[in-house]
Design a protein around this motif. Sequence first.
Motif, short mmCIF file in Angstrom:
data_model
loop_
_atom_site.label_atom_id
_atom_site.label_comp_id
_atom_site.label_asym_id
_atom_site.label_seq_id
_atom_site.Cartn_x
_atom_site.Cartn_y
_atom_site.Cartn_z
N GLN A 113 -2.66 -35.34 10.45
CA GLN A 113 -1.87 -34.22 9.92
C GLN A 113 -0.50 -34.14 10.61
O GLN A 113 0.51 -33.89 9.95
N ILE A 114 -0.48 -34.36 11.90
CA ILE A 114 0.78 -34.31 12.65
C ILE A 114 1.75 -35.38 12.13
O ILE A 114 2.94 -35.15 11.97
N ARG A 115 1.19 -36.57 11.83
CA ARG A 115 2.00 -37.65 11.28
C ARG A 115 2.60 -37.24 9.94
O ARG A 115 3.78 -37.47 9.67
N ALA A 116 1.79 -36.59 9.10
CA ALA A 116 2.27 -36.14 7.79
C ALA A 116 3.30 -35.02 7.93
O ALA A 116 4.25 -34.93 7.15
N LEU A 117 3.13 -34.17 8.95
CA LEU A 117 4.08 -33.06 9.17
C LEU A 117 5.46 -33.57 9.58
O LEU A 117 6.48 -32.91 9.31
N LYS A 118 5.50 -34.73 10.21
CA LYS A 118 6.79 -35.30 10.64
C LYS A 118 7.66 -35.71 9.44
O LYS A 118 8.86 -35.90 9.57
N LYS A 119 7.01 -35.84 8.26
CA LYS A 119 7.77 -36.18 7.05
C LYS A 119 8.41 -34.95 6.42
O LYS A 119 8.99 -35.03 5.34
N LYS A 120 8.24 -33.81 7.10
CA LYS A 120 8.91 -32.54 6.72
C LYS A 120 8.61 -32.08 5.29
O LYS A 120 9.49 -32.10 4.43
N PRO A 121 7.37 -31.66 5.03
CA PRO A 121 7.06 -31.08 3.72
C PRO A 121 7.80 -29.75 3.54
O PRO A 121 8.16 -29.10 4.52
N HIS A 122 8.02 -29.35 2.31
CA HIS A 122 8.70 -28.09 2.03
C HIS A 122 7.73 -26.90 2.04
O HIS A 122 8.12 -25.78 2.32
#
Length: 471
Positions: A113-122
């Motif tokens: 999840q942290i990895r996915a959060l680094k892609k900056k979802p809106h």
Amino acid sequence: MSSFYELGLSPKVTEAVLNMGFEEATPIQEKTIPIALAGKDLIGQAHTGTGKTAAFGIPMVEKLSGELEQLQGLVITPTRELAVQVAEELNKIGQAKGIRTLPVYGGQDIVRQIRALKKKPHIIVGTPGRLMDHMRRKTIRLDDIKIVVLDEADEMLNMGFVEDIEFILGETPQERQTLLFSATLAKQIQDLAQRFMRSPEFVGIKAKGVTVPSIDQSYIEVQEKQKFEVLSTLLDIQSPELAIVFGRTKRRVDELSEALNKRGYSAEGIHGDLTQSKRESVLRQFKEGTIEVLVATDVAARGLDISGVTHVYNFDIPQDPESYVHRIGRTGRAGEKGEAITLVTPREINHLRLIERITKHKINRMPVPTIRDAIAGQQRATVEKLMRIVEEEGYKQYQGLAKDLLAETDSITLLAAALKLLTKEPDRTPVQLTEERPLRSKKASASNKNARNKRALPGTKKRFTGVRGKN
């Protein structure tokens, strides 16, 4: 009802909504969207199945910017299943505008999840416990949040998340817009609204019963691994002229249509991955009767208007009452009788009860059908076909041949042989389907409320509760 063109949406959001198969706004959407677009706080009293996800998702996507690479929207849900479901719908609504949504929930690897959060979802859709885990790690910061949605607020409070929600809301900007949706407006909900919302407008939608008296509704309780045998037996017993089988996922639809063809049924599947030309080809064959069984997902079946569908089979119980009503509404049209049968695993019975409660309709229990029932059903279908030919006088060119045969064999033996030849005996060719996890009922989720632990974020004195790993 209003069309989405009348709600003042941007072309990109309108395009996304129409691509999802929606044509007219539901009552909750019609009332909610203009208020939310005006930037006002809102309390929506609506049950699951009234279209409330799009009611808050459409204005949320409309008001956020796809050009800003930062978190701008937050949806808080009681369960991981709802978080995933809401995120999927928001991603569809936001696709044309470039608004990306990420679900975060307990039970999923937090490093992933942290990895996915680094892609900056809106937008983030999350359960309270996991949201606070990320806040503690500073992997989620709520400084730029413009809109917060509390979805199924009554369920969250019933599960003991009141302090969690208060803490999360306390970390968002004061000038945010807040939308709260709840099936009931208990005192706790009103207290929460008074403390964290600014002069909210109220929208109430009462759940309507199923207005389809011409549809016989029933269910069969069966283990997941026995579902396909039960479906095959039902098809043999009932010999539907045109049937739609609903599956929960694209994989399920593909596997089911392949398995049905192996068993000798004429079946094709439709889901969101099909090209428009392939979808149109399948639907044309189904309307013409070339295909007897159409296997479909909920999304693919939206907007279907096919007359003559005699049976609907819910191979997987639908996610919500709205989907159930939509599915069974494919049969029983223009005053014709229709039949809808839902296959339910023992762990999904509470979900069936929710559908009954919201739709205000009792769904009758059927016994598990047997091979003997299937053989009798096929024999009955053969006799009906023979009698239809007699009534239509479609046999006259065969009368001479019949007289020649009767000169050699007695009539009973000859007719019995014809019935055997024409009767389709049940085919039990082995098939393998990937098992789907049962839907998690809200009753089961709520039972976790006594398993709460106390946790605190570093540097805060505030104590709050959460269900670790279960939300």
